[in-house]
Design a protein around this motif. Structure first.
Motif, PDB file in Angstrom:
ATOM      1  N   TRP A 193       0.857  -1.203   0.000  1.00 49.66           N
ATOM      2  CA  TRP A 193       0.000   0.000   0.000  1.00 49.66           C
ATOM      3  C   TRP A 193       0.884   1.240   0.000  1.00 49.66           C
ATOM      4  O   TRP A 193       0.638   2.188  -0.729  1.00 49.66           O
ATOM      5  N   ARG A 194       1.905   1.192   0.862  1.00 47.95           N
ATOM      6  CA  ARG A 194       2.784   2.368   0.965  1.00 47.95           C
ATOM      7  C   ARG A 194       3.525   2.634  -0.338  1.00 47.95           C
ATOM      8  O   ARG A 194       3.922   3.751  -0.606  1.00 47.95           O
ATOM      9  N   GLU A 195       3.671   1.586  -1.166  1.00 52.24           N
ATOM     10  CA  GLU A 195       4.358   1.756  -2.448  1.00 52.24           C
ATOM     11  C   GLU A 195       3.370   2.076  -3.575  1.00 52.24           C
ATOM     12  O   GLU A 195       3.738   2.078  -4.744  1.00 52.24           O
ATOM     13  N   GLY A 196       2.116   2.283  -3.230  1.00 54.41           N
ATOM     14  CA  GLY A 196       1.130   2.689  -4.236  1.00 54.41           C
ATOM     15  C   GLY A 196       0.378   1.536  -4.885  1.00 54.41           C
ATOM     16  O   GLY A 196      -0.318   1.721  -5.877  1.00 54.41           O
ATOM     17  N   PHE A 197       0.521   0.326  -4.355  1.00 54.11           N
ATOM     18  CA  PHE A 197      -0.219  -0.826  -4.887  1.00 54.11           C
ATOM     19  C   PHE A 197      -1.546  -0.972  -4.134  1.00 54.11           C
ATOM     20  O   PHE A 197      -1.668  -0.514  -3.000  1.00 54.11           O
ATOM     21  N   HIS A 198      -2.485  -1.649  -4.789  1.00 54.04           N
ATOM     22  CA  HIS A 198      -3.728  -2.032  -4.100  1.00 54.04           C
ATOM     23  C   HIS A 198      -4.051  -3.485  -4.436  1.00 54.04           C
ATOM     24  O   HIS A 198      -3.688  -3.964  -5.522  1.00 54.04           O
ATOM     25  N   VAL A 199      -4.722  -4.145  -3.520  1.00 54.13           N
ATOM     26  CA  VAL A 199      -5.121  -5.534  -3.776  1.00 54.13           C
ATOM     27  C   VAL A 199      -6.144  -5.537  -4.910  1.00 54.13           C
ATOM     28  O   VAL A 199      -7.137  -4.812  -4.863  1.00 54.13           O
ATOM     29  N   THR A 200      -5.865  -6.348  -5.947  1.00 52.72           N
ATOM     30  CA  THR A 200      -6.820  -6.411  -7.057  1.00 52.72           C
ATOM     31  C   THR A 200      -7.426  -7.813  -7.227  1.00 52.72           C
ATOM     32  O   THR A 200      -8.473  -7.953  -7.842  1.00 52.72           O
ATOM     33  N   SER A 201      -6.767  -8.838  -6.729  1.00 55.30           N
ATOM     34  CA  SER A 201      -7.372 -10.188  -6.709  1.00 55.30           C
ATOM     35  C   SER A 201      -6.869 -10.929  -5.482  1.00 55.30           C
ATOM     36  O   SER A 201      -5.785 -10.619  -4.970  1.00 55.30           O
ATOM     37  N   MET A 202      -7.638 -11.911  -5.092  1.00 54.79           N
ATOM     38  CA  MET A 202      -7.292 -12.639  -3.872  1.00 54.79           C
ATOM     39  C   MET A 202      -7.927 -14.026  -3.961  1.00 54.79           C
ATOM     40  O   MET A 202      -9.037 -14.177  -4.480  1.00 54.79           O
ATOM     41  N   ALA A 203      -7.227 -15.036  -3.469  1.00 52.10           N
ATOM     42  CA  ALA A 203      -7.791 -16.393  -3.468  1.00 52.10           C
ATOM     43  C   ALA A 203      -7.129 -17.201  -2.376  1.00 52.10           C
ATOM     44  O   ALA A 203      -6.120 -16.790  -1.799  1.00 52.10           O
ATOM     45  N   THR A 204      -7.705 -18.372  -2.112  1.00 52.48           N
ATOM     46  CA  THR A 204      -7.086 -19.288  -1.150  1.00 52.48           C
ATOM     47  C   THR A 204      -7.019 -20.669  -1.790  1.00 52.48           C
ATOM     48  O   THR A 204      -7.822 -21.004  -2.661  1.00 52.48           O
ATOM     49  N   ALA A 205      -6.039 -21.439  -1.335  1.00 49.50           N
ATOM     50  CA  ALA A 205      -5.966 -22.855  -1.733  1.00 49.50           C
ATOM     51  C   ALA A 205      -5.709 -23.594  -0.439  1.00 49.50           C
ATOM     52  O   ALA A 205      -4.639 -23.462   0.145  1.00 49.50           O
ATOM     53  N   GLY A 206      -6.708 -24.311   0.051  1.00 54.11           N
ATOM     54  CA  GLY A 206      -6.577 -24.912   1.381  1.00 54.11           C
ATOM     55  C   GLY A 206      -6.447 -23.783   2.389  1.00 54.11           C
ATOM     56  O   GLY A 206      -7.290 -22.889   2.446  1.00 54.11           O
ATOM     57  N   SER A 207      -5.355 -23.781   3.163  1.00 53.82           N
ATOM     58  CA  SER A 207      -5.210 -22.722   4.165  1.00 53.82           C
ATOM     59  C   SER A 207      -4.260 -21.627   3.689  1.00 53.82           C
ATOM     60  O   SER A 207      -3.895 -20.748   4.446  1.00 53.82           O
ATOM     61  N   ARG A 208      -3.842 -21.688   2.412  1.00 57.85           N
ATOM     62  CA  ARG A 208      -2.896 -20.681   1.922  1.00 57.85           C
ATOM     63  C   ARG A 208      -3.596 -19.550   1.194  1.00 57.85           C
ATOM     64  O   ARG A 208      -4.645 -19.737   0.582  1.00 57.85           O
ATOM     65  N   TRP A 209      -2.982 -18.393   1.301  1.00 60.14           N
ATOM     66  CA  TRP A 209      -3.547 -17.185   0.696  1.00 60.14           C
ATOM     67  C   TRP A 209      -2.713 -16.774  -0.502  1.00 60.14           C
ATOM     68  O   TRP A 209      -1.490 -16.841  -0.436  1.00 60.14           O
ATOM     69  N   GLY A 210      -3.375 -16.342  -1.551  1.00 62.95           N
ATOM     70  CA  GLY A 210      -2.688 -15.752  -2.691  1.00 62.95           C
ATOM     71  C   GLY A 210      -3.249 -14.355  -2.898  1.00 62.95           C
ATOM     72  O   GLY A 210      -4.467 -14.190  -3.029  1.00 62.95           O
ATOM     73  N   ILE A 211      -2.370 -13.360  -2.873  1.00 62.13           N
ATOM     74  CA  ILE A 211      -2.847 -11.970  -2.977  1.00 62.13           C
ATOM     75  C   ILE A 211      -2.142 -11.307  -4.160  1.00 62.13           C
ATOM     76  O   ILE A 211      -0.921 -11.401  -4.292  1.00 62.13           O
ATOM     77  N   VAL A 212      -2.914 -10.656  -5.004  1.00 62.29           N
ATOM     78  CA  VAL A 212      -2.346  -9.927  -6.130  1.00 62.29           C
ATOM     79  C   VAL A 212      -2.555  -8.437  -5.892  1.00 62.29           C
ATOM     80  O   VAL A 212      -3.666  -8.012  -5.561  1.00 62.29           O
ATOM     81  N   MET A 213      -1.467  -7.685  -6.037  1.00 59.94           N
ATOM     82  CA  MET A 213      -1.597  -6.235  -5.847  1.00 59.94           C
ATOM     83  C   MET A 213      -1.070  -5.517  -7.097  1.00 59.94           C
ATOM     84  O   MET A 213      -0.091  -5.942  -7.692  1.00 59.94           O
ATOM     85  N   SER A 214      -1.755  -4.423  -7.448  1.00 57.23           N
ATOM     86  CA  SER A 214      -1.421  -3.733  -8.693  1.00 57.23           C
ATOM     87  C   SER A 214      -1.296  -2.243  -8.451  1.00 57.23           C
ATOM     88  O   SER A 214      -1.979  -1.689  -7.579  1.00 57.23           O
ATOM     89  N   ARG A 215      -0.437  -1.616  -9.257  1.00 58.91           N
ATOM     90  CA  ARG A 215      -0.355  -0.152  -9.251  1.00 58.91           C
ATOM     91  C   ARG A 215      -1.384   0.377 -10.224  1.00 58.91           C
ATOM     92  O   ARG A 215      -1.686  -0.259 -11.228  1.00 58.91           O
ATOM     93  N   ASN A 216      -1.895   1.562  -9.944  1.00 57.75           N
ATOM     94  CA  ASN A 216      -2.911   2.197 -10.782  1.00 57.75           C
ATOM     95  C   ASN A 216      -4.186   1.352 -10.853  1.00 57.75           C
ATOM     96  O   ASN A 216      -4.750   1.124 -11.912  1.00 57.75           O
TER      97      ASN A 216
END
Ligand SMILES: Nc1ncnc2c1ncn2[C@@H]1O[C@H](COP(=O)(O)OP(=O)(O)OP(=O)(O)O)[C@@H](O)[C@H]1O
Length: 717
Positions: A606-629
């Motif tokens: 966030w501090r670098e100007g990214f925002h979360v744009t997609s998110m998913a889980t597989a079992g107990s693991r998290w996958g987070i995608v963050m994008s600028r603009n």
């Protein structure tokens, strides 16, 4: 089939203005009528709001945007800290797909360290302070600060994360009185000037003591000042802590003793709260009795104000704003409220929840979440707290303990506690004669008396407003679909669910042929859900089904070709479906896979100007995608061991809308954002259903509400 729905509708008004529909229409409710009624009222307004923006204008804007995007030279950031697993075999699951008409494919299959046992441990935010404080600097032999008399430093009374407390014996003068500025013996609390709490000068606690010291149940601070390397506070000397007493009484206290502690500590918290403060670290070690063999030996005090915060803003007198920062933990793991574990802004309910755990601990001698160890101790303890019902936790305690716990864990963030009612819960366990009680209960009696004068004694069953309260923490844990709907101009949308790997391609191809692109993907029981829209604004799209969560090489290849991740899903068996598109506004992208929700990483991005744009889980693991603009002005996270209804409503009220969802078996996470360009109609609704909400989606379409996000995982029904 449990179904919960809730919604918020707002259109074309500044995000800072809060004009809310009637409150009951925005609460999560069972059944439809309320949501329906809300929609009808707002629909006309929404239609009116859409008018000014014609299709031609929208198309022109889209063209303009497209041009701008083409000019940009995307910088692709490599995936960081990707934690990949070995290949996982994809098992084909036999699914009978029914023929689906326009706008939906029918599918007719069933859906469906070891924590030191001697202590609660150090308070978080203080634990690191021990090494850097006075270990090398000897304590002075004599102390004189802020115009105090001279005190000789004698035996140590106690030690915490920040401070060390010693007996100070007055060298000259003084009286035999046990307390007061002229007392012969005082408590001296030393904090080394390099301790974490003293980064900006005197300890923060000093300021809190200035405001609270000497009020009911808080020892008085007589002098304070710096001497050499130490900040020193001169305060009334007190006696043993409830921890000491508990140990001395065979590690279990009688129900009468604990009931007396309960009523008096509630009255102390009431006083502290009435002055605008939350204590923030309620536990047996922080309750001290007066000095033995003095008039105060049965009087209860609450010390250690180092983690106290304001629940009420001093200037405006308003309740402080709600927030959640899942990486911030303040307090002591054993006694912390679940909200504190989850990093929510402290409020009055948190002190009371910690008090409930304190009381049960003192009586029962143990709490079920003792014994966890390691880096994720806080997560495991919090999970256990959520999984332990009040009946189970209080099975060896008299009923008032359970009643107290049930009330306090179900309190809202800004709810005013009914202190007199809480006190009265325990009265039946206490002897009638105050003089013979093991703890002085004067403070509690005062509150009961005051309330009695005003409106008569409340009974246990009575609710303040006559309405039964919704028990948020007592719902049955469930695994459900969470679906989110946004108002949009009429468009074509199609969904598929219970899609086996082998059937995915044909659905996508058919959608593409019909001019649809994937807007959202999700997974349940290793089968995929696929949402395809005509209104994605993407220009082209690729996707990959991979045995990895997530497949780094493929993603990087597509990044090279200027595709950006537009949606992801992960299945229980560890495989993933990644969709990458051209025509997104993104200029840079980064993703992370993590065993726990990676809030620290999100915060850094966030501090670098990214925002979360997609998110998913597989079992107990998290996958987070963050994008600028990403087109957001601001973004927040709601993370909980159940569906975070209250947080979502608070965020909605402040102009945030859900933009991503994901859930494991344990936790649900929602990302809420404030868009840079507000849509004409900001209506958003959510649904929780045990089956994929196929019928509901169609109903929503009829009202121009379209599926914007969907996931399957932990909720509560
Ligand atoms: N006024 C007092 N009279 C007697 N003993 C005291 C007094 N104040 C503190 N103590 C003892 O010193 C211990 C440490 O004090 P305190 O909790 O204020 O320190 P801290 O460093 O802020 O602690 P923590 O890490 O628990 O937050 C207490 O648990 C108690 O045993």
């Amino acid at each position: 089939m449990p179904e919960l729905r809730t919604g918020v509708r707002r259109r074309g008004r500044p995000l800072t203005t809060t004009v809310d529909p009637p409150r009951n229409t925005r609460r999560a409710t069972r059944g439809r009528p309320i949501a329906e009624a809300n929609r009808v009222t707002n629909r006309a307004a929404a239609a009116a709001a859409r008018k000014p923006r014609t299709r031609a204008a929208a198309a022109a804007e889209a063209e303009e945007e497209k041009k701008k995007k083409q000019e940009r030279n995307p910088v692709v950031e490599e995936a960081v800290k990707v934690d990949l697993e070995g290949p996982v075999e994809i098992k084909e699951v036999g699914v009978v797909l029914g023929g689906g008409g326009e706008g939906g494919e029918g599918v007719q299959i069933g859906e469906e360290k070891k924590m030191a046992d001697d202590s609660g441990g150090l308070s978080a935010n203080k634990a690191g302070a021990q090494e850097d404080e006075g270990s090398t600097t000897p304590f002075p032999e004599k102390v004189q600060v802020g115009g105090s008399p001279v005190y000789k430093v004698e035996r140590k009374l106690g030690k915490g994360g920040f401070g060390q407390v010693f007996v100070g014996r007055r060298v000259t003068g003084g009286s035999e009185r046990a307390t007061g500025s002229g007392a012969l013996e005082v408590a001296l609390k030393f904090e080394h000037r390099s301790s974490k709490g003293c980064n900006y000068g005197p300890p923060y606690e000093w300021q809190v003591y200035s405001n609270l010291g000497g009020s009911h149940g808080v020892p008085k601070v007589h002098y304070k000042g710096r001497q050499g390397e130490y900040y020193v506070m001169v305060m009334d000397m007190l006696g043993p802590s409830l921890w000491d007493k508990w140990n001395a009484s065979g590690q279990a206290m009688s129900s009468e003793m604990v009931a007396c502690i309960a009523v008096e500590s509630i009255s102390i918290l009431e006083k502290m709260h009435s002055k605008g403060y939350v204590h923030g670290d309620v536990k047996p070690e922080n309750f001290l009795l007066g000095q033995p063999s003095t008039a105060q030996e049965k009087k209860l005090f609450l010390v250690d104000l180092g983690l106290a915060t304001k629940w009420r803003d001093t200037g405006s007198n308003q309740h402080v704003d709600y927030d959640q920062r899942p990486d911030v933990f303040r307090g002591t793991v054993r006694y912390a409220s679940v909200h504190a574990h989850l990093g929510r802004t402290a409020s009055r309910r948190d002190d009371l929840e910690s008090l409930a755990y304190t009381l049960i601990f003192l009586h029962r001698g143990r709490l079920p979440w003792q014994g966890y160890q390691g880096d994720n101790k806080s997560f495991l303890v919090c999970k256990k707290k959520m999984a332990t019902s009040p009946e189970m936790l209080c099975c060896f305690c008299p009923p008032p303990f359970r009643q107290f716990l049930e009330i306090v864990v179900n309190m809202k963030f800004d709810e005013e506690p009914n202190y007199s009612k809480l006190i009265s819960l325990f009265e039946g366990l206490i002897g009638p004669n105050p003089a013979t009680r093991p703890i002085n209960t004067e403070g509690a009696q005062k509150i009961i008396y005051q309330v009695g004068q005003k409106r008569g004694r409340l009974t246990i069953e009575e609710e303040d407003d006559g309405q039964p309260k919704k028990k948020v923490r007592l719902g049955v844990p469930a695994t459900q679909w969470i679906s989110v709907y946004n108002a949009k101009l009429p468009m074509k949308q199609r969904y598929h669910y219970n899609v086996a790997d082998a059937r995915l391609a044909q659905h996508v191809e058919r959608g593409n042929e019909d001019g649809l692109l994937i807007s959202c993907v999700a997974s349940c029981s290793n089968l995929w859900a696929l949402i395809m829209d005509a209104g994605t604004n993407f220009t082209s799209q690729v996707y990959e089904l991979s045995p990895f969560f997530l497949h780094k090489e493929w993603i990087m290849e597509q990044w090279e070709k200027n595709y950006y991740i537009s949606s992801i899903a992960g299945s229980n068996n560890g495989s993933s479906l990644v969709v990458m598109s051209k025509g997104t506004p993104y200029t840079q992208q980064s993703y992370k896979v993590s065993d726990s929700f990676p809030f620290k990483w999100i915060n850094k991005k966030w501090r670098e100007g990214f925002h979360v744009t997609s998110m998913a889980t597989a079992g107990s693991r998290w996958g987070i995608v963050m994008s600028r603009n990403a087109g957001f002005n601001d973004q927040v996270v709601e993370l909980d061991f159940l569906y975070p209804s209250e947080g979502i409503h608070r965020r909605w009220d402040n102009g945030y809308r859900i933009t991503a969802t994901a859930a494991t078996w344990d936790q649900a996470a929602l990302i809420l954002s404030v868009p840079k360009r507000k849509p004409g109609d900001e209506t958003q609704e959510t649904l929780r259903t045990s089956a994929f909400p196929s019928q509901h989606v169609k109903e929503k379409w009829a009202k121009n509400l379209y599926l914007a996000s969907v996931c399957y995982g932990r909720t509560v029904s």
